[in-house]
Design an enzyme around this catalytic site. Structure first.
Site, PDB file in Angstrom:
ATOM      1  N   VAL A 162       0.711 -11.686   5.364  1.00  0.00           N
ATOM      2  CA  VAL A 162       1.111 -13.083   5.133  1.00  0.00           C
ATOM      3  C   VAL A 162       2.614 -13.241   5.350  1.00  0.00           C
ATOM      4  O   VAL A 162       3.171 -14.303   5.065  1.00  0.00           O
ATOM      5  CB  VAL A 162       0.716 -13.528   3.698  1.00  0.00           C
ATOM      6  N   CYS A 168       3.765 -31.674  -4.709  1.00  0.00           N
ATOM      7  CA  CYS A 168       3.626 -32.254  -3.363  1.00  0.00           C
ATOM      8  C   CYS A 168       4.523 -33.486  -3.234  1.00  0.00           C
ATOM      9  O   CYS A 168       4.500 -34.366  -4.096  1.00  0.00           O
ATOM     10  CB  CYS A 168       2.165 -32.645  -3.171  1.00  0.00           C
ATOM     11  N   THR A 178      -3.411  -0.319   7.829  1.00  0.00           N
ATOM     12  CA  THR A 178      -4.251  -0.934   6.783  1.00  0.00           C
ATOM     13  C   THR A 178      -5.060   0.140   6.077  1.00  0.00           C
ATOM     14  O   THR A 178      -5.549   1.071   6.718  1.00  0.00           O
ATOM     15  CB  THR A 178      -5.166  -2.043   7.335  1.00  0.00           C
ATOM     16  N   SER A 179      -5.188  -0.025   4.758  1.00  0.00           N
ATOM     17  CA  SER A 179      -5.951   0.953   3.976  1.00  0.00           C
ATOM     18  C   SER A 179      -7.444   0.771   4.193  1.00  0.00           C
ATOM     19  O   SER A 179      -8.236   1.599   3.752  1.00  0.00           O
ATOM     20  CB  SER A 179      -5.616   0.820   2.494  1.00  0.00           C
ATOM     21  N   ALA A 192       4.064   3.579  11.971  1.00  0.00           N
ATOM     22  CA  ALA A 192       3.778   2.568  13.001  1.00  0.00           C
ATOM     23  C   ALA A 192       5.020   2.282  13.844  1.00  0.00           C
ATOM     24  O   ALA A 192       4.918   2.109  15.062  1.00  0.00           O
ATOM     25  CB  ALA A 192       3.279   1.281  12.336  1.00  0.00           C
ATOM     26  N   CYS A 222      -4.164 -33.408  -2.469  1.00  0.00           N
ATOM     27  CA  CYS A 222      -4.439 -34.104  -1.193  1.00  0.00           C
ATOM     28  C   CYS A 222      -4.702 -33.137  -0.038  1.00  0.00           C
ATOM     29  O   CYS A 222      -5.028 -33.561   1.063  1.00  0.00           O
ATOM     30  CB  CYS A 222      -3.303 -35.065  -0.839  1.00  0.00           C
ATOM     31  N   HIS A 267      -5.383 -13.871   6.226  1.00  0.00           N
ATOM     32  CA  HIS A 267      -5.129 -14.035   4.784  1.00  0.00           C
ATOM     33  C   HIS A 267      -4.064 -15.091   4.507  1.00  0.00           C
ATOM     34  O   HIS A 267      -3.519 -15.139   3.401  1.00  0.00           O
ATOM     35  CB  HIS A 267      -4.749 -12.688   4.145  1.00  0.00           C
ATOM     36  N   CYS A 318      -1.404 -28.480  -0.920  1.00  0.00           N
ATOM     37  CA  CYS A 318      -1.508 -29.339  -2.102  1.00  0.00           C
ATOM     38  C   CYS A 318      -2.933 -29.288  -2.651  1.00  0.00           C
ATOM     39  O   CYS A 318      -3.896 -29.469  -1.912  1.00  0.00           O
ATOM     40  CB  CYS A 318      -1.123 -30.775  -1.744  1.00  0.00           C
ATOM     41  N   TYR A 370       5.398 -15.296  -6.476  1.00  0.00           N
ATOM     42  CA  TYR A 370       5.544 -15.673  -5.062  1.00  0.00           C
ATOM     43  C   TYR A 370       6.997 -16.009  -4.724  1.00  0.00           C
ATOM     44  O   TYR A 370       7.460 -15.722  -3.616  1.00  0.00           O
ATOM     45  CB  TYR A 370       4.555 -16.792  -4.683  1.00  0.00           C
TER      46      TYR A 370
HETATM   47  C1  BJW Z   1       1.731   2.796   7.109  1.00  0.00           C
HETATM   48  C2  BJW Z   1       3.077   2.779   6.952  1.00  0.00           C
HETATM   49  C3  BJW Z   1       3.806   2.951   8.121  1.00  0.00           C
HETATM   50  C4  BJW Z   1       2.324   2.508   5.026  1.00  0.00           C
HETATM   51  N1  BJW Z   1       3.162   3.113   9.255  1.00  0.00           N
HETATM   52  N2  BJW Z   1       1.027   2.955   8.179  1.00  0.00           N
HETATM   53  C5  BJW Z   1     -17.798  -6.190   0.115  1.00  0.00           C
HETATM   54  C6  BJW Z   1     -17.799  -5.093  -0.729  1.00  0.00           C
HETATM   55  C7  BJW Z   1     -16.961  -5.051  -1.850  1.00  0.00           C
HETATM   56  C8  BJW Z   1     -16.115  -6.107  -2.149  1.00  0.00           C
HETATM   57  C9  BJW Z   1     -16.108  -7.188  -1.309  1.00  0.00           C
HETATM   58  C10 BJW Z   1     -16.948  -7.229  -0.202  1.00  0.00           C
HETATM   59  N3  BJW Z   1     -16.732  -8.407   0.443  1.00  0.00           N
HETATM   60  C11 BJW Z   1     -15.776  -9.085  -0.221  1.00  0.00           C
HETATM   61  C12 BJW Z   1     -15.394  -8.378  -1.304  1.00  0.00           C
HETATM   62  C13 BJW Z   1     -14.380  -8.762  -2.302  1.00  0.00           C
HETATM   63  C14 BJW Z   1     -12.967  -8.603  -1.833  1.00  0.00           C
HETATM   64  C15 BJW Z   1     -12.721  -7.154  -1.452  1.00  0.00           C
HETATM   65  O1  BJW Z   1     -12.638  -6.783  -0.302  1.00  0.00           O
HETATM   66  N4  BJW Z   1     -12.560  -6.297  -2.452  1.00  0.00           N
HETATM   67  C16 BJW Z   1     -12.323  -4.871  -2.221  1.00  0.00           C
HETATM   68  C17 BJW Z   1     -10.862  -4.532  -2.582  1.00  0.00           C
HETATM   69  C18 BJW Z   1     -13.307  -4.081  -3.015  1.00  0.00           C
HETATM   70  N5  BJW Z   1     -12.674  -9.507  -0.719  1.00  0.00           N
HETATM   71  C19 BJW Z   1     -12.407 -10.781  -0.947  1.00  0.00           C
HETATM   72  O2  BJW Z   1     -12.400 -11.244  -2.071  1.00  0.00           O
HETATM   73  C20 BJW Z   1     -12.112 -11.654   0.255  1.00  0.00           C
HETATM   74  N6  BJW Z   1     -12.903 -12.822   0.165  1.00  0.00           N
HETATM   75  C21 BJW Z   1     -14.200 -12.832   0.473  1.00  0.00           C
HETATM   76  O3  BJW Z   1     -14.765 -11.905   0.994  1.00  0.00           O
HETATM   77  O4  BJW Z   1     -14.809 -13.998   0.150  1.00  0.00           O
HETATM   78  C22 BJW Z   1     -16.224 -14.120   0.285  1.00  0.00           C
HETATM   79  C23 BJW Z   1     -16.594 -15.541  -0.052  1.00  0.00           C
HETATM   80  C24 BJW Z   1     -17.386 -16.255   0.832  1.00  0.00           C
HETATM   81  C25 BJW Z   1     -17.729 -17.585   0.540  1.00  0.00           C
HETATM   82  C26 BJW Z   1     -17.236 -18.182  -0.618  1.00  0.00           C
HETATM   83  C27 BJW Z   1     -16.405 -17.486  -1.478  1.00  0.00           C
HETATM   84  C28 BJW Z   1     -16.075 -16.144  -1.184  1.00  0.00           C
HETATM   85  C29 BJW Z   1     -10.661 -12.122   0.232  1.00  0.00           C
HETATM   86  C30 BJW Z   1      -9.679 -11.012   0.398  1.00  0.00           C
HETATM   87  C31 BJW Z   1      -8.268 -11.551   0.234  1.00  0.00           C
HETATM   88  C32 BJW Z   1      -7.229 -10.438   0.229  1.00  0.00           C
HETATM   89  N7  BJW Z   1      -5.994 -10.977  -0.235  1.00  0.00           N
HETATM   90  C33 BJW Z   1      -4.822 -10.128  -0.286  1.00  0.00           C
HETATM   91  C34 BJW Z   1      -3.652 -10.930  -0.888  1.00  0.00           C
HETATM   92  C35 BJW Z   1      -3.109 -11.939   0.123  1.00  0.00           C
HETATM   93  C36 BJW Z   1      -2.130 -12.855  -0.511  1.00  0.00           C
HETATM   94  C37 BJW Z   1      -0.808 -12.226  -0.868  1.00  0.00           C
HETATM   95  O5  BJW Z   1      -0.308 -11.315  -0.185  1.00  0.00           O
HETATM   96  O6  BJW Z   1      -0.253 -12.675  -1.827  1.00  0.00           O
HETATM   97  O7  BJW Z   1      -4.497  -9.658   1.030  1.00  0.00           O
HETATM   98  S1  BJW Z   1      -5.086  -8.604  -1.196  1.00  0.00           S
HETATM   99  C38 BJW Z   1      -4.115  -7.595  -0.142  1.00  0.00           C
HETATM  100  O8  BJW Z   1      -4.961  -6.608   0.502  1.00  0.00           O
HETATM  101  C39 BJW Z   1      -3.604  -8.522   0.983  1.00  0.00           C
HETATM  102  C40 BJW Z   1      -3.748  -7.646   2.191  1.00  0.00           C
HETATM  103  O9  BJW Z   1      -3.780  -8.439   3.365  1.00  0.00           O
HETATM  104  C41 BJW Z   1      -5.032  -6.907   1.914  1.00  0.00           C
HETATM  105  C42 BJW Z   1      -5.191  -5.636   2.705  1.00  0.00           C
HETATM  106  O10 BJW Z   1      -4.220  -4.710   2.376  1.00  0.00           O
HETATM  107  P1  BJW Z   1      -3.606  -3.771   3.523  1.00  0.00           P
HETATM  108  O11 BJW Z   1      -2.931  -4.582   4.526  1.00  0.00           O
HETATM  109  O12 BJW Z   1      -4.629  -2.838   3.989  1.00  0.00           O
HETATM  110  O13 BJW Z   1      -2.437  -3.020   2.701  1.00  0.00           O
HETATM  111  P2  BJW Z   1      -2.506  -1.709   1.788  1.00  0.00           P
HETATM  112  O14 BJW Z   1      -1.307  -1.705   0.944  1.00  0.00           O
HETATM  113  O15 BJW Z   1      -3.807  -1.581   1.116  1.00  0.00           O
HETATM  114  O16 BJW Z   1      -2.442  -0.505   2.831  1.00  0.00           O
HETATM  115  C43 BJW Z   1      -1.285  -0.228   3.591  1.00  0.00           C
HETATM  116  C44 BJW Z   1      -1.625   0.888   4.548  1.00  0.00           C
HETATM  117  O17 BJW Z   1      -0.509   1.099   5.388  1.00  0.00           O
HETATM  118  C45 BJW Z   1      -1.910   2.231   3.859  1.00  0.00           C
HETATM  119  O18 BJW Z   1      -3.088   2.789   4.423  1.00  0.00           O
HETATM  120  C46 BJW Z   1      -0.693   3.097   4.204  1.00  0.00           C
HETATM  121  O19 BJW Z   1      -1.020   4.466   4.376  1.00  0.00           O
HETATM  122  C47 BJW Z   1      -0.246   2.481   5.504  1.00  0.00           C
HETATM  123  N8  BJW Z   1       1.169   2.595   5.769  1.00  0.00           N
HETATM  124  N9  BJW Z   1       3.377   2.591   5.574  1.00  0.00           N
HETATM  125  C48 BJW Z   1       1.794   3.115   9.278  1.00  0.00           C
HETATM  126  N10 BJW Z   1       5.162   2.959   8.076  1.00  0.00           N
HETATM  127 ZN    ZN Z   2      -0.511 -33.819  -2.104  1.00  0.00          ZN
END
Ligand code: BJW
Ligand code: ZN
Length: 251
Positions: free
Chosen positions: A112, A156, A197-198, A240, A139, A128, A136, A75
């Site tokens: 983020v 913290c 978004t993918s 984009a 706390c 996200h 923290c 990070y």
């Molecule tokens: C361009 C371009 C240009 C390039 N112009 N385009 C149902 C089914 C299966 C699995 C699950 C499900 N429900 C939940 C899950 C599990 C999981 C999940 O989805 N897994 C799948 C991968 C299979 N989801 C979770 O775990 C979520 N939590 C949850 O559902 O909890 C349930 C729960 C309930 C109650 C108690 C406990 C739990 C949480 C998801 C968190 C995602 N976190 C991250 C990291 C954030 C922190 C960090 O950054 O450090 O978020 S992962 C990462 O992926 C990040 C992003 O926000 C997220 C999405 O990615 P994004 O934005 O789509 O990026 P890319 O790289 O994938 O795509 C980029 C796109 O841009 C591409 O298409 C390019 O073509 C395009 N592009 N340049 C236009 N110039």
């Molecule tokens: Zn604290």
């Protein structure tokens, strides 16, 4: 450059502009692709690795429990990189869109990086979390800290507990209030733009499908086809940073 200069692309672009002009309460959902032209690596493109580590194995609560210093090193690296990035014409075009439709406008971002805020967008749901925020573990205090942490894992100021990035890792629940607001916006909008978004991470990916099922027109803008393509109304393939300003031109 818009990669598809065909008559079909021009027709779809014109239709998309008409849909935006006719919208009453639009929603925009963004992903990492909107920040790619600002120099922020996407997750599933070439930027999927840091050192030898897969970023998906670091962005988990299990990785943080096992080795918080390693996850914080990752990070810190992202903080250093992000500090040099600036919002691009796509972020700025969405500010213009918000001004046109406000207050009936919601921006939902999976990013983020804080670049929508830097651009001047106001009504943002960061589903996200935010890379500049820390929480923290003892706390629960939330704080915003720019720059990198000299000593990791950071502590913290208030209670000495360990801090973590205030982002949502895989397997963690999204903030129910933020997700509730995003779901309500997707259910009630009449137009949704889905940018860079993918569409593989849930529950974010389902928001576009939800909007479509509830009768909204849904337009996707991406460099390439995604799981959403074909399930929405229009897909515009290209950067984009070029397509989004074009769509808002004359709004
Ligand atoms: C361009 C371009 C240009 C390039 N112009 N385009 C149902 C089914 C299966 C699995 C699950 C499900 N429900 C939940 C899950 C599990 C999981 C999940 O989805 N897994 C799948 C991968 C299979 N989801 C979770 O775990 C979520 N939590 C949850 O559902 O909890 C349930 C729960 C309930 C109650 C108690 C406990 C739990 C949480 C998801 C968190 C995602 N976190 C991250 C990291 C954030 C922190 C960090 O950054 O450090 O978020 S992962 C990462 O992926 C990040 C992003 O926000 C997220 C999405 O990615 P994004 O934005 O789509 O990026 P890319 O790289 O994938 O795509 C980029 C796109 O841009 C591409 O298409 C390019 O073509 C395009 N592009 N340049 C236009 N110039
Ligand atoms: Zn604290």
């Amino acid at each position: 450059m818009i990669d598809d200069n065909s008559e079909l692309f021009k027709e779809k672009f014109r239709q998309a502009k008409d849909m935006i002009a006719a919208a009453g309460h639009p929603v925009v959902l963004t992903g990492a692709g909107i920040s790619a032209e600002s120099g922020v690596p996407t997750f599933r493109g070439e930027g999927g690795l840091w050192k030898q580590y897969n970023v998906f194995e670091l962005a988990t609560p299990e990785a943080f429990t096992r080795d918080p210093a390693l996850v914080w090193e990752f990070y810190n690296w992202r903080r250093e990189l992000l500090a040099k990035c600036r919002c691009n014409p796509a972020h700025l075009a969405l500010v213009k869109m918000e001004q046109r439709f406000s207050p009936a406008f919601t921006l939902i971002t999976q990013n983020v990086d804080g670049l929508h805020t830097q651009a001047g967008s106001r009504n943002i749901l960061e589903i996200h979390g935010n890379l500049w925020q820390v929480r923290c573990l003892r706390c629960g205090r939330l704080d915003t800290v720019y720059g990198v942490f000299e000593s990791i894992p950071p502590k913290c100021d208030q209670c000495g507990g360990m801090l973590r990035p205030n982002v949502v890792w895989f397997g963690e629940a999204l903030d129910p209030q933020v997700l509730g607001a995003a779901t309500a916006a997707a259910e009630s909008c009449d137009l949704m733009l889905v940018i860079g978004t993918s569409a593989v991470v849930q529950p974010a990916a389902s928001l576009a499908i939800l909007a479509k099922k509830r009768g909204a027109g849904v337009i996707e803008i991406n460099l390439e086809e995604t799981d959403h393509t074909g399930r929405l109304d229009i897909t515009l393939l290209g950067k984009a940073g070029e397509i989004v300003p074009g769509l808002m031109d004359g709004l």
